[in-house]
Scaffold this motif. Structure first.
Motif, PDB file in Angstrom:
ATOM      1  N   PRO A 250      -0.991  -0.397   6.397  1.00 41.06           N
ATOM      2  CA  PRO A 250      -1.272   1.130   6.619  1.00 41.06           C
ATOM      3  C   PRO A 250      -1.666   1.171   8.164  1.00 41.06           C
TER       4      PRO A 250
ATOM      5  N   CYS B 156      -3.458   0.359  -3.220  1.00 44.66           N
ATOM      6  CA  CYS B 156      -2.815  -1.076  -3.280  1.00 44.66           C
ATOM      7  C   CYS B 156      -2.358  -1.025  -4.692  1.00 44.66           C
TER       8      CYS B 156
ATOM      9  N   VAL C 291      -5.945   7.132   8.810  1.00 43.42           N
ATOM     10  CA  VAL C 291      -5.499   6.828   7.374  1.00 43.42           C
ATOM     11  C   VAL C 291      -6.437   7.554   6.407  1.00 43.42           C
TER      12      VAL C 291
ATOM     13  N   SER D 235      -6.163   8.207   3.372  1.00 44.35           N
ATOM     14  CA  SER D 235      -6.390   7.441   1.977  1.00 44.35           C
ATOM     15  C   SER D 235      -5.221   6.565   1.798  1.00 44.35           C
ATOM     16  N   GLN D 236      -5.471   5.402   0.913  1.00 46.64           N
ATOM     17  CA  GLN D 236      -4.577   4.505   0.525  1.00 46.64           C
ATOM     18  C   GLN D 236      -5.084   3.797  -0.733  1.00 46.64           C
TER      19      GLN D 236
ATOM     20  N   PHE E 117       0.910  -1.210  -0.092  1.00 52.52           N
ATOM     21  CA  PHE E 117       0.168   0.139   0.056  1.00 52.52           C
ATOM     22  C   PHE E 117       0.874   1.217  -0.072  1.00 52.52           C
TER      23      PHE E 117
ATOM     24  N   THR F 237       4.737   3.919   2.700  1.00 54.48           N
ATOM     25  CA  THR F 237       4.463   2.897   1.928  1.00 54.48           C
ATOM     26  C   THR F 237       4.564   1.763   3.167  1.00 54.48           C
TER      27      THR F 237
ATOM     28  N   GLU G 241     -10.505  -3.822   8.806  1.00 54.29           N
ATOM     29  CA  GLU G 241     -10.025  -2.372   8.954  1.00 54.29           C
ATOM     30  C   GLU G 241     -10.631  -1.419   9.807  1.00 54.29           C
TER      31      GLU G 241
ATOM     32  N   LEU H  81      -3.550  10.188  -4.434  1.00 57.54           N
ATOM     33  CA  LEU H  81      -2.774   9.208  -4.598  1.00 57.54           C
ATOM     34  C   LEU H  81      -3.039   8.301  -5.943  1.00 57.54           C
TER      35      LEU H  81
ATOM     36  N   TYR I  23       0.139   5.100   1.250  1.00 61.77           N
ATOM     37  CA  TYR I  23      -1.058   5.770   2.161  1.00 61.77           C
ATOM     38  C   TYR I  23      -0.466   7.237   2.396  1.00 61.77           C
TER      39      TYR I  23
ATOM     40  N   GLU J 119       5.652   6.490  -4.076  1.00 65.65           N
ATOM     41  CA  GLU J 119       5.818   7.581  -2.848  1.00 65.65           C
ATOM     42  C   GLU J 119       6.871   8.419  -3.453  1.00 65.65           C
TER      43      GLU J 119
END
Length: 152
Positions: A22, A44, A39, A41-42, A2, A18, A137, A89, A4, A55
């Motif tokens: 996350p 994958c 978190v 946003s993320q 991920f 990363t 989550e 992202l 994030y 990143e």
């Protein structure tokens, strides 16, 4: 893997990074931080190399906002809104020409892994696997041990 953005949009602090998980990073960052973090946003991706590329692009683009310890500060409202919506992202991934994994691709059980265990729980409880993932989550966000989901 991920990519994030973790932070607090009201305090205007963010961290780009990363991780395989996350939510474990969130727990580490929350220790000693006076502000409630989440978190933001993320996304994958398939590999650590792809995550690292995204990143790196983000860190270069956000360098003017970097504060102590790699935290992003004084982020303009428009950019912060892109963080929260997940657009930022996704746009970095697009610029890096990296394909994002779908939720279903993320959930492919691996032999002996936690996802295989969760898949069995989903079948046992007759729940869609996405429902179990969402519960995991939420448990991470609340600091609830995953084993408590398995027992219930």
């Amino acid at each position: 893997m991920f990519v994030y953005l973790i932070g607090n949009s009201q305090q205007n602090i963010f961290k780009l990074g990363t991780a395989i998980d996350p939510f474990k990073q969130l727990a580490k960052f929350q220790l000693g931080n006076p502000h409630k973090l989440s978190v933001i946003s993320q996304i994958c991706v398939k590999s650590q190399n792809e995550a690292g590329l995204i990143e790196s692009l983000g860190q270069k683009a956000l360098a003017e906002h970097e504060g102590s310890g790699g935290w992003l500060v004084a982020v303009p409202v428009e950019l912060s809104a892109q963080f929260v919506s997940g657009y930022y992202l996704r746009s970095l991934a697009h610029k890096a020409n990296v394909t994002l994994l779908t939720r279903k691709e993320q959930a492919v059980p691996r032999k002996g892994g936690g996802l295989q265990r969760l898949s069995a729980i989903a079948q046992q409880k007759a729940l869609p696997f996405d429902t179990i993932l969402k519960q995991v989550e939420q448990a991470y966000e609340k600091g609830i041990p995953i084993d408590s989901l398995i027992v219930n």
